[in-house]
Design a protein around this motif. Sequence first.
Motif, PDB file in Angstrom:
ATOM      1  N   UNK A 169      22.371 -13.832  12.292  1.00 40.04           N
ATOM      2  CA  UNK A 169      21.286 -13.585  11.346  1.00 40.04           C
ATOM      3  C   UNK A 169      21.058 -14.847  10.527  1.00 40.04           C
ATOM      4  N   UNK A 170      19.787 -15.124  10.195  1.00 36.12           N
ATOM      5  CA  UNK A 170      19.502 -16.296   9.368  1.00 36.12           C
ATOM      6  C   UNK A 170      18.291 -16.053   8.491  1.00 36.12           C
ATOM      7  N   UNK A 171      18.268 -16.806   7.384  1.00 34.55           N
ATOM      8  CA  UNK A 171      17.080 -16.811   6.531  1.00 34.55           C
ATOM      9  C   UNK A 171      16.300 -18.077   6.814  1.00 34.55           C
ATOM     10  N   UNK A 172      15.056 -17.902   7.222  1.00 39.87           N
ATOM     11  CA  UNK A 172      14.156 -19.014   7.499  1.00 39.87           C
ATOM     12  C   UNK A 172      13.442 -19.360   6.196  1.00 39.87           C
ATOM     13  N   UNK A 173      13.834 -20.501   5.583  1.00 34.38           N
ATOM     14  CA  UNK A 173      13.261 -20.880   4.286  1.00 34.38           C
ATOM     15  C   UNK A 173      11.839 -21.403   4.426  1.00 34.38           C
ATOM     16  N   UNK A 174      11.463 -21.874   5.606  1.00 34.32           N
ATOM     17  CA  UNK A 174      10.089 -22.341   5.815  1.00 34.32           C
ATOM     18  C   UNK A 174       9.133 -21.151   5.855  1.00 34.32           C
ATOM     19  N   UNK A 175       9.493 -20.122   6.635  1.00 29.90           N
ATOM     20  CA  UNK A 175       8.645 -18.924   6.748  1.00 29.90           C
ATOM     21  C   UNK A 175       8.959 -17.886   5.687  1.00 29.90           C
ATOM     22  N   UNK A 176      10.064 -18.075   4.947  1.00 35.14           N
ATOM     23  CA  UNK A 176      10.539 -17.115   3.944  1.00 35.14           C
ATOM     24  C   UNK A 176      10.693 -15.724   4.550  1.00 35.14           C
ATOM     25  N   UNK A 177      11.487 -15.672   5.626  1.00 37.73           N
ATOM     26  CA  UNK A 177      11.753 -14.395   6.262  1.00 37.73           C
ATOM     27  C   UNK A 177      13.147 -14.406   6.885  1.00 37.73           C
ATOM     28  N   UNK A 178      13.697 -13.210   7.080  1.00 33.52           N
ATOM     29  CA  UNK A 178      15.004 -13.058   7.708  1.00 33.52           C
ATOM     30  C   UNK A 178      14.813 -12.754   9.189  1.00 33.52           C
ATOM     31  N   UNK A 179      15.616 -13.430  10.018  1.00 37.88           N
ATOM     32  CA  UNK A 179      15.464 -13.277  11.461  1.00 37.88           C
ATOM     33  C   UNK A 179      16.838 -13.324  12.121  1.00 37.88           C
ATOM     34  N   UNK A 180      16.862 -13.180  13.440  1.00 35.93           N
ATOM     35  CA  UNK A 180      18.082 -13.285  14.234  1.00 35.93           C
ATOM     36  C   UNK A 180      17.852 -14.315  15.330  1.00 35.93           C
ATOM     37  N   UNK A 181      18.817 -15.216  15.498  1.00 36.36           N
ATOM     38  CA  UNK A 181      18.692 -16.249  16.525  1.00 36.36           C
ATOM     39  C   UNK A 181      18.838 -15.648  17.915  1.00 36.36           C
ATOM     40  N   UNK A 182      17.964 -16.070  18.820  1.00 39.38           N
ATOM     41  CA  UNK A 182      18.036 -15.658  20.215  1.00 39.38           C
ATOM     42  C   UNK A 182      18.218 -16.894  21.084  1.00 39.38           C
ATOM     43  N   UNK A 183      19.371 -16.997  21.709  1.00 31.40           N
ATOM     44  CA  UNK A 183      19.661 -18.141  22.562  1.00 31.40           C
ATOM     45  C   UNK A 183      19.962 -19.405  21.768  1.00 31.40           C
ATOM     46  N   UNK A 184      19.912 -20.543  22.452  1.00 32.74           N
ATOM     47  CA  UNK A 184      20.138 -21.825  21.791  1.00 32.74           C
ATOM     48  C   UNK A 184      18.961 -22.160  20.882  1.00 32.74           C
ATOM     49  N   UNK A 185      19.235 -22.960  19.867  1.00 31.30           N
ATOM     50  CA  UNK A 185      18.188 -23.392  18.952  1.00 31.30           C
ATOM     51  C   UNK A 185      17.616 -24.720  19.435  1.00 31.30           C
ATOM     52  N   UNK A 186      16.293 -24.761  19.642  1.00 31.87           N
ATOM     53  CA  UNK A 186      15.565 -25.982  19.960  1.00 31.87           C
ATOM     54  C   UNK A 186      14.526 -26.177  18.865  1.00 31.87           C
ATOM     55  N   UNK A 187      14.557 -27.303  18.190  1.00 31.19           N
ATOM     56  CA  UNK A 187      13.666 -27.535  17.060  1.00 31.19           C
ATOM     57  C   UNK A 187      12.300 -27.979  17.555  1.00 31.19           C
ATOM     58  N   UNK A 188      11.246 -27.356  17.008  1.00 35.61           N
ATOM     59  CA  UNK A 188       9.874 -27.675  17.409  1.00 35.61           C
ATOM     60  C   UNK A 188       8.977 -27.979  16.219  1.00 35.61           C
ATOM     61  N   UNK A 189       9.540 -27.991  15.017  1.00 33.12           N
ATOM     62  CA  UNK A 189       8.777 -28.258  13.811  1.00 33.12           C
ATOM     63  C   UNK A 189       9.719 -28.251  12.622  1.00 33.12           C
ATOM     64  N   UNK A 190       9.146 -28.315  11.429  1.00 30.64           N
ATOM     65  CA  UNK A 190       9.974 -28.302  10.222  1.00 30.64           C
ATOM     66  C   UNK A 190      10.947 -27.120  10.276  1.00 30.64           C
ATOM     67  N   UNK A 191      12.208 -27.400  10.032  1.00 31.49           N
ATOM     68  CA  UNK A 191      13.263 -26.392  10.157  1.00 31.49           C
ATOM     69  C   UNK A 191      14.134 -26.407   8.913  1.00 31.49           C
ATOM     70  N   UNK A 192      14.351 -25.232   8.321  1.00 30.58           N
ATOM     71  CA  UNK A 192      15.242 -25.085   7.166  1.00 30.58           C
ATOM     72  C   UNK A 192      15.790 -23.664   7.216  1.00 30.58           C
ATOM     73  N   UNK A 193      16.963 -23.519   7.825  1.00 31.09           N
ATOM     74  CA  UNK A 193      17.510 -22.195   8.089  1.00 31.09           C
ATOM     75  C   UNK A 193      18.945 -22.098   7.590  1.00 31.09           C
ATOM     76  N   UNK A 194      19.271 -20.952   7.009  1.00 34.17           N
ATOM     77  CA  UNK A 194      20.637 -20.656   6.596  1.00 34.17           C
ATOM     78  C   UNK A 194      21.164 -19.544   7.492  1.00 34.17           C
ATOM     79  N   UNK A 195      22.105 -19.888   8.370  1.00 31.56           N
ATOM     80  CA  UNK A 195      22.690 -18.928   9.300  1.00 31.56           C
ATOM     81  C   UNK A 195      23.970 -18.354   8.714  1.00 31.56           C
ATOM     82  N   UNK A 196      24.140 -17.036   8.807  1.00 32.38           N
ATOM     83  CA  UNK A 196      25.410 -16.410   8.456  1.00 32.38           C
ATOM     84  C   UNK A 196      26.277 -16.433   9.699  1.00 32.38           C
ATOM     85  N   UNK A 197      27.061 -17.486   9.817  1.00 28.92           N
ATOM     86  CA  UNK A 197      27.861 -17.687  11.024  1.00 28.92           C
ATOM     87  C   UNK A 197      29.012 -18.623  10.714  1.00 28.92           C
TER      88      UNK A 197
END
Length: 277
Positions: A169-197
Amino acid sequence: MSPPVAPARAVATSTCTAEVLDEGALVLRWSPTGSAPALFAHPYVPVRAGTPPHAGIPVCWPWFGPGRDGGMSPAHGFARSATWSFLGEEREGDATVLQHRLTSDDATDPAWPHAYRLDLAARCGATLDVTLTTTNTGEQAFVVEEALHAYLAVGDVRRVSLAGLDGAAFHDKVADEDRTQEGDLVLTGETDRVYRSTADVVLTDPVLGRRLVVSTEGAADRVVWNPWSQKGPGIPDVGDQWRRFVCVEAANVLDDVVTVAPGETRSMTYRLTVEDL
């Protein structure tokens, strides 16, 4: 007149080269022998005294960003811009350990008037281990946010992938929403995420032909950040070099703040290993 270049304490052994500043106890550079630098620092912008750089492994303490409730200044707390006391160095096998300390007699803030001692140990060898230790030297408990804000050097951030966060689970500070990571992370734009991991994060870099493996102790969160082309050029010591790094941080922030009782000591360690592909 511009401020002087911040001096660094240099390490050169059979296993690595490294530099650590007294200002901020910042591990500015670390390169295992035979490898390109593992930490990012802008190649053309000098690190100036009195100006915390976007480079190396800054210490964020006792708050992260503007703090949980916002409005705290300076961003990421006062520890990263304070001058720490250098306690010396010692050899551990093929590694060199540099020790720094900061206390409430050295730096504090009206918004955070607590007695404390911070110790940072940077063990520079074939692996880099950075340990931040908080001690409550006062008579009342206090709460801190903390992070070791590592800027990992990459060939091109648009081509790297980060494994180990799938299902977190992570909080996406750019979109200001909570989400869950699916698969590997590949960056495609501004990224600012706090993962509970607490999982190891493995960064695969096909351009530099290596993997950077991040493991931690005492950290409930992983923060991943890159300002991308939207914001990178506006940061003087990032500019067009935003492609050359991604921050993968050890942290205790948001809902994972740390309460430190009087006389108690809490530690967080960031370990970085370089592997060839």
